[in-house]
Design a protein around this motif. Structure first.
Motif, PDB file in Angstrom:
ATOM      1  N   GLN A  97      -8.270 -42.811 -14.948  1.00 62.58           N
ATOM      2  CA  GLN A  97      -7.447 -43.914 -14.448  1.00 62.58           C
ATOM      3  C   GLN A  97      -6.241 -44.161 -15.340  1.00 62.58           C
ATOM      4  O   GLN A  97      -5.265 -44.786 -14.914  1.00 62.58           O
ATOM      5  CB  GLN A  97      -8.298 -45.198 -14.357  1.00 62.58           C
ATOM      6  N   ARG A  98      -6.301 -43.658 -16.602  1.00 63.21           N
ATOM      7  CA  ARG A  98      -5.163 -43.870 -17.513  1.00 63.21           C
ATOM      8  C   ARG A  98      -3.885 -43.227 -16.995  1.00 63.21           C
ATOM      9  O   ARG A  98      -2.783 -43.665 -17.326  1.00 63.21           O
ATOM     10  CB  ARG A  98      -5.485 -43.293 -18.887  1.00 63.21           C
TER      11      ARG A  98
ATOM     12  N   ALA B 143      -1.292 -47.244 -10.942  1.00 60.27           N
ATOM     13  CA  ALA B 143      -1.886 -48.583 -10.968  1.00 60.27           C
ATOM     14  C   ALA B 143      -2.197 -49.005 -12.403  1.00 60.27           C
ATOM     15  O   ALA B 143      -1.979 -50.161 -12.785  1.00 60.27           O
ATOM     16  CB  ALA B 143      -3.148 -48.608 -10.117  1.00 60.27           C
ATOM     17  N   PHE B 144      -2.705 -48.068 -13.215  1.00 60.12           N
ATOM     18  CA  PHE B 144      -3.004 -48.384 -14.614  1.00 60.12           C
ATOM     19  C   PHE B 144      -1.725 -48.713 -15.371  1.00 60.12           C
ATOM     20  O   PHE B 144      -1.681 -49.674 -16.156  1.00 60.12           O
ATOM     21  CB  PHE B 144      -3.734 -47.204 -15.257  1.00 60.12           C
TER      22      PHE B 144
ATOM     23  N   THR C  47      -0.536 -52.085 -14.420  1.00 56.02           N
ATOM     24  CA  THR C  47      -1.352 -53.117 -15.068  1.00 56.02           C
ATOM     25  C   THR C  47      -0.911 -53.330 -16.499  1.00 56.02           C
ATOM     26  O   THR C  47      -0.823 -54.470 -16.979  1.00 56.02           O
ATOM     27  CB  THR C  47      -2.834 -52.712 -15.018  1.00 56.02           C
TER      28      THR C  47
ATOM     29  N   ALA D  84      -4.805 -59.122 -16.934  1.00 54.39           N
ATOM     30  CA  ALA D  84      -4.976 -57.675 -16.786  1.00 54.39           C
ATOM     31  C   ALA D  84      -5.859 -57.358 -15.583  1.00 54.39           C
ATOM     32  O   ALA D  84      -5.576 -56.426 -14.812  1.00 54.39           O
ATOM     33  CB  ALA D  84      -5.578 -57.088 -18.060  1.00 54.39           C
TER      34      ALA D  84
ATOM     35  N   TRP E  92      -4.602 -55.474 -12.364  1.00 54.84           N
ATOM     36  CA  TRP E  92      -5.252 -54.247 -11.876  1.00 54.84           C
ATOM     37  C   TRP E  92      -5.574 -54.355 -10.389  1.00 54.84           C
ATOM     38  O   TRP E  92      -5.312 -53.426  -9.622  1.00 54.84           O
ATOM     39  CB  TRP E  92      -6.523 -53.999 -12.688  1.00 54.84           C
TER      40      TRP E  92
ATOM     41  N   ARG F 166      -3.831 -52.065  -7.600  1.00 53.48           N
ATOM     42  CA  ARG F 166      -4.651 -51.247  -6.705  1.00 53.48           C
ATOM     43  C   ARG F 166      -4.379 -51.594  -5.246  1.00 53.48           C
ATOM     44  O   ARG F 166      -4.302 -50.710  -4.393  1.00 53.48           O
ATOM     45  CB  ARG F 166      -6.135 -51.459  -7.018  1.00 53.48           C
TER      46      ARG F 166
END
Length: 467
Positions: free
Chosen positions: A9-10, A14-15, A18, A185, A189, A193
């Motif tokens: 996900q990093r 989206a990450f 965030t 956060a 997120w 998403r």
């Protein structure tokens, strides 16, 4: 596997969004904290200074009303009452010598400020300073003020309570900021998403299509104008690709079918010449027939390529301001000998100076195809009529004949490639002329339509944007 999914996900947008949300929130929160901290510190200092000024005013009144002895006694009582480690009072001479004081056991290292005394000698009513006292955990706020005749009162107050209040403020705000950071956060997120869900759906649909699910489309939901526009554009692109693929498939099937006949004829003539040919004339006839069939094949292939390039916009022909009226008149003049040969009347009603933006060669080819088609199906003694008129920003070119007409069952299909009506199968041609004419009309921002009654004739109408 689950840990690997989390680590992956990093690299997602989206990450990163965030992180941006959290970073912006942290910067804004720190800025708000700094502003509040400075404001609160300033307010606390003003309150402390005002308290010291009130004490100075009170002791000045005591000195003037009750005298020196009462003043000294009241000074000690006041220090004991507030706490000798929190406040002190000291009466000074103009040179800074101590005349009287409260309990100074907690303030032994506090001296006098020459700068403050100088300001008082220069006419100031009072002067402030903030001291860091050796061997004392807290700083002190000190006021110098003139009291009585030739005397100066020095009042000092520990800033311990102020320091403790600001420490509590920092701790509470830091705790709240950490909690809000985590909450922001999490919210960031979820929002990221949600915002990217439409893009993910487009990606999934693209992956499904790459695996062969060509009927897949992206659903249009209320996810924001940008995502809806992306989904709509993606679906339109898929529809366009589907039309092109279907057209290519149909073209391939039709070409395979139509190429079979001339190739079979070429092979048959060659085989007959080889097995039964006894003279040079027979071989020459075979060669001539082969050349004729090859020309037909080349015409078919070239026309198909022209249609495909025109429909796909692959070719970039020169587009200029064109007098379409003059172009149609020239084409009519070219067909006049054909009309006389076939005993067909060619009637033209063309307005003057009608301009469109287009490619001259392509427009000529379109009009030639329509006139050729009209003459081909008009019997001797019939009439072909060509007209051109401007109407509400559009140019309408009409080509009609008094020929055999087209049945209502065949009419919706006449612009398809290689489609030929039952009545036209006896005529020469490859069934691509109307398809090419339609492709040229659409490439110029227009369209072409047809109306017909069997036995009464057919009328083709081309609509083009007026320049």
């Amino acid at each position: 596997m689950y840990l690997k999914k989390i680590l992956n996900q990093r690299h997602t947008l989206a990450f990163r969004l965030t992180l941006w949300y959290a970073a912006i929130f942290a910067i804004l929160s720190f800025g708000a904290f700094l502003a509040f901290y400075l404001i609160i510190s300033s307010v606390i200092q003003r309150n402390t200074d005002q308290e010291l000024l009130n004490d100075l005013s009170e002791f000045s009144s005591i000195m003037s009303v009750r005298g020196y002895d009462s003043f000294e006694s009241e000074m000690k009582i006041e220090a004991e009452s507030d706490g000798v480690d929190k406040v002190f009072f000291r009466l000074l001479s103009p040179k800074g010598e101590t005349l009287a004081s409260s309990n100074m056991s907690s303030w032994r290292n506090v001296g006098t400020s020459r700068i403050a005394l100088k300001r008082l000698r220069n006419g100031a009513d009072h002067a402030f300073e903030t001291l860091a006292i050796p061997e004392h955990p807290d700083r002190a706020r000190v006021l110098y003020g003139i009291i009585g005749h030739g005397k100066i009162l020095q009042i000092g107050k520990s800033l311990k309570d102020d320091r403790q209040f600001l420490e509590i403020f920092r701790e509470v705000f830091s705790t709240i900021m950490v909690v809000l950071m985590l909450f922001s956060a999490l919210i960031g997120w979820v929002m990221a998403r949600q915002a990217m869900s439409g893009v993910e759906e487009v990606t999934r649909t693209a992956m499904d299509i790459s695996k062969g699910a060509f009927e897949q489309r992206v659903s249009i939901r209320d996810r924001g104008d940008e995502i809806n526009r992306l989904a709509t554009a993606f679906n339109v692109m898929l529809d366009r690709i589907d039309v092109l693929v279907t057209g290519m498939r149909e073209m391939t099937d039709n070409m395979a079918h139509d190429l079979r006949s001339p190739v079979t004829r070429i092979r048959g003539v060659a085989e007959m010449a080889l097995t039964t040919g006894k003279s040079m004339d027979e071989y020459e006839a075979m060669a001539a027939n082969t050349i004729e069939e090859c020309d037909r094949l080349l015409e078919m292939v070239n026309t198909m390529l022209d249609i495909s390039e025109t429909e796909a916009g692959a070719s970039k022909p020169l587009m200029v301001k064109t007098d379409i009226a003059e172009l149609v008149r020239v084409v009519c003049e070219l067909f006049q000998p054909t009309a006389e040969k076939n005993n067909v009347a060619l009637i033209s009603g063309i307005s003057d100076n009608s301009f469109v933006y287009g490619n001259i060669q392509a427009l000529q080819r379109m009009v030639v195809n329509l006139l050729d088609n009209a003459f081909k199906y008009t019997p001797s003694g019939g009439t072909v009529t060509v007209s051109l008129k401007g109407n509400e920003g559009q140019i309408v070119i009409s080509v009609s004949n008094t020929g055999i007409g087209i049945s209502q069952d065949d009419l919706p299909h006449i612009f398809k490639r290689f489609y030929r009506c039952d009545q036209s199968r006896s005529q020469a041609g490859i069934g691509l002329g109307l398809s090419l004419a339609q492709a040229i009309a659409k490439a110029h921002g227009g369209n072409i339509s047809a109306a017909s009654n069997p036995g009464q004739g057919t009328k083709f109408m081309v609509t083009l944007p007026q320049f």
